[in-house]
Design an enzyme around this catalytic site. Sequence first.
Site, mmCIF file in Angstrom:
data_model
loop_
_atom_site.group_PDB
_atom_site.id
_atom_site.type_symbol
_atom_site.label_atom_id
_atom_site.label_comp_id
_atom_site.label_asym_id
_atom_site.label_seq_id
_atom_site.Cartn_x
_atom_site.Cartn_y
_atom_site.Cartn_z
ATOM 1 N N HIS A 28 0.837 -1.210 0.000
ATOM 2 C CA HIS A 28 0.000 0.000 0.000
ATOM 3 C C HIS A 28 0.869 1.256 0.000
ATOM 4 O O HIS A 28 0.577 2.225 -0.708
ATOM 5 C CB HIS A 28 -0.888 0.039 1.251
ATOM 6 C CG HIS A 28 -1.852 -1.102 1.383
ATOM 7 N ND1 HIS A 28 -1.754 -2.020 2.405
ATOM 8 C CD2 HIS A 28 -2.933 -1.461 0.656
ATOM 9 C CE1 HIS A 28 -2.745 -2.895 2.296
ATOM 10 N NE2 HIS A 28 -3.470 -2.587 1.240
ATOM 11 N N LYS A 140 -0.786 -6.281 -8.004
ATOM 12 C CA LYS A 140 -1.060 -7.508 -7.234
ATOM 13 C C LYS A 140 -2.462 -8.012 -7.580
ATOM 14 O O LYS A 140 -2.695 -9.194 -7.743
ATOM 15 C CB LYS A 140 -0.959 -7.175 -5.743
ATOM 16 C CG LYS A 140 -1.644 -8.130 -4.805
ATOM 17 C CD LYS A 140 -0.697 -9.193 -4.349
ATOM 18 C CE LYS A 140 -1.362 -10.344 -3.653
ATOM 19 N NZ LYS A 140 -2.426 -9.982 -2.731
ATOM 20 N N GLN A 144 -8.355 -6.624 -11.103
ATOM 21 C CA GLN A 144 -9.012 -5.414 -10.596
ATOM 22 C C GLN A 144 -8.533 -4.183 -11.372
ATOM 23 O O GLN A 144 -9.333 -3.340 -11.779
ATOM 24 C CB GLN A 144 -8.695 -5.267 -9.115
ATOM 25 C CG GLN A 144 -9.122 -3.964 -8.487
ATOM 26 C CD GLN A 144 -8.931 -3.996 -6.978
ATOM 27 O OE1 GLN A 144 -9.745 -4.560 -6.269
ATOM 28 N NE2 GLN A 144 -7.861 -3.409 -6.491
ATOM 29 N N SER A 177 -2.669 -8.021 3.087
ATOM 30 C CA SER A 177 -3.211 -7.945 4.447
ATOM 31 C C SER A 177 -3.602 -9.334 4.931
ATOM 32 O O SER A 177 -3.514 -9.653 6.112
ATOM 33 C CB SER A 177 -4.425 -7.015 4.488
ATOM 34 O OG SER A 177 -4.084 -5.757 3.945
HETATM 35 P P1 AMP Z 1 -6.492 -3.848 -0.459
HETATM 36 O O1 AMP Z 1 -6.318 -3.059 0.795
HETATM 37 O O2 AMP Z 1 -6.046 -5.274 -0.373
HETATM 38 O O3 AMP Z 1 -7.846 -3.676 -1.085
HETATM 39 O O4 AMP Z 1 -5.469 -3.201 -1.500
HETATM 40 C C1 AMP Z 1 -5.492 -1.835 -1.789
HETATM 41 C C2 AMP Z 1 -4.583 -1.569 -2.956
HETATM 42 O O5 AMP Z 1 -3.261 -1.997 -2.642
HETATM 43 C C3 AMP Z 1 -5.000 -2.331 -4.226
HETATM 44 O O6 AMP Z 1 -4.824 -1.473 -5.354
HETATM 45 C C4 AMP Z 1 -4.042 -3.492 -4.238
HETATM 46 O O7 AMP Z 1 -3.796 -3.993 -5.535
HETATM 47 C C5 AMP Z 1 -2.786 -2.851 -3.676
HETATM 48 N N1 AMP Z 1 -1.863 -3.856 -3.142
HETATM 49 C C6 AMP Z 1 -2.140 -4.817 -2.226
HETATM 50 N N2 AMP Z 1 -1.056 -5.590 -2.020
HETATM 51 C C7 AMP Z 1 -0.072 -5.100 -2.827
HETATM 52 C C8 AMP Z 1 1.303 -5.475 -3.072
HETATM 53 N N3 AMP Z 1 1.862 -6.499 -2.461
HETATM 54 N N4 AMP Z 1 2.005 -4.735 -3.960
HETATM 55 C C9 AMP Z 1 1.422 -3.695 -4.605
HETATM 56 N N5 AMP Z 1 0.152 -3.298 -4.416
HETATM 57 C C10 AMP Z 1 -0.585 -3.987 -3.542
#
Ligand code: AMP
Length: 272
Positions: A28, A140, A144, A177
């Site tokens: 993030h 990742k 999406q 997460s």
């Molecule tokens: P989330 O909180 O899981 O909904 O993720 C929020 C954003 O963070 C989304 O755009 C995810 O694709 C991105 N994200 C989550 N994990 C990673 C990672 N390991 N590397 C890069 N972006 C990430």
Amino acid sequence: MQGRADRLRMSGRRIGFVPTMGFLHEGHLSLLRIAKAQCDVLVLSVFINPAQFGPHEDLEAYPRNLEHDLDLARQEGVDVVFVPADKTLYQENYQSYVELEKLPGHLCGLSRPVFFRGVTTVVCQLFNIVKPHVVVFGEKDFQQLVIIRQMVRDLKFDVEILGGPIIREEDGLAMSSRNAYLKPEQREAALSLSRVLVQSEELVAAGMVESKKLVENARQFFAQYGDIEVDYISICDTETLEEIAEIKNSALMALAVNLKGTRLIDNRVLSC
Ligand code: AMP
């Protein structure tokens, strides 16, 4: 938030935005840094979106730590953290959903039928509230990102979408997460996703370009781990996400597995 966004826009400020579900990690933070370099005012949202969870998924268990998220946001120079209540986004008698026709019919959409409808719906709402000029999503969640780009194109959102590379732990595990659910003894099995991707890249470089063979190789790799249940192993077009039989220039290899109730995904673009 809308009033603040209006005032910022009227004063000529460029708004950068990173939507998340919180429990922030380096993945993030990397997106926040990309956004920060592109804007004058940086907005982070933390919202665990109930509409993207199916009835038997982990909405209740999803990890939360808002205090820590706020500390990290401060350290990254975030200007506004938007943390809406469920009732603010989905007020009583809420009825409007945004759905794409084809792209959700692949990869994660097959086993998570309401997921992308929930994502596109909340992202539309957040765009209308935060009014960003530029928004960063992680690769990742490759599907999406492709879906959001398509939605922005289709519905003429006046916003620039940027993708950020996957951030990994030192041992290769893609940060998520949901990694908080993993027990120490499950780590080795969790690493199989990134290992399959690296191995597949090497096989492609060595001339193995037929998807069937690559998928079979990956399946055998996962079979070594009794706790892993494969959801999908897909080699597909990076834009349409349709499966391809043979890699010509490049293709996306996308993986999803369940490891004793924890869903893990990972992907890599393979080039030959
Ligand atoms: P989330 O909180 O899981 O909904 O993720 C929020 C954003 O963070 C989304 O755009 C995810 O694709 C991105 N994200 C989550 N994990 C990673 C990672 N390991 N590397 C890069 N972006 C990430």
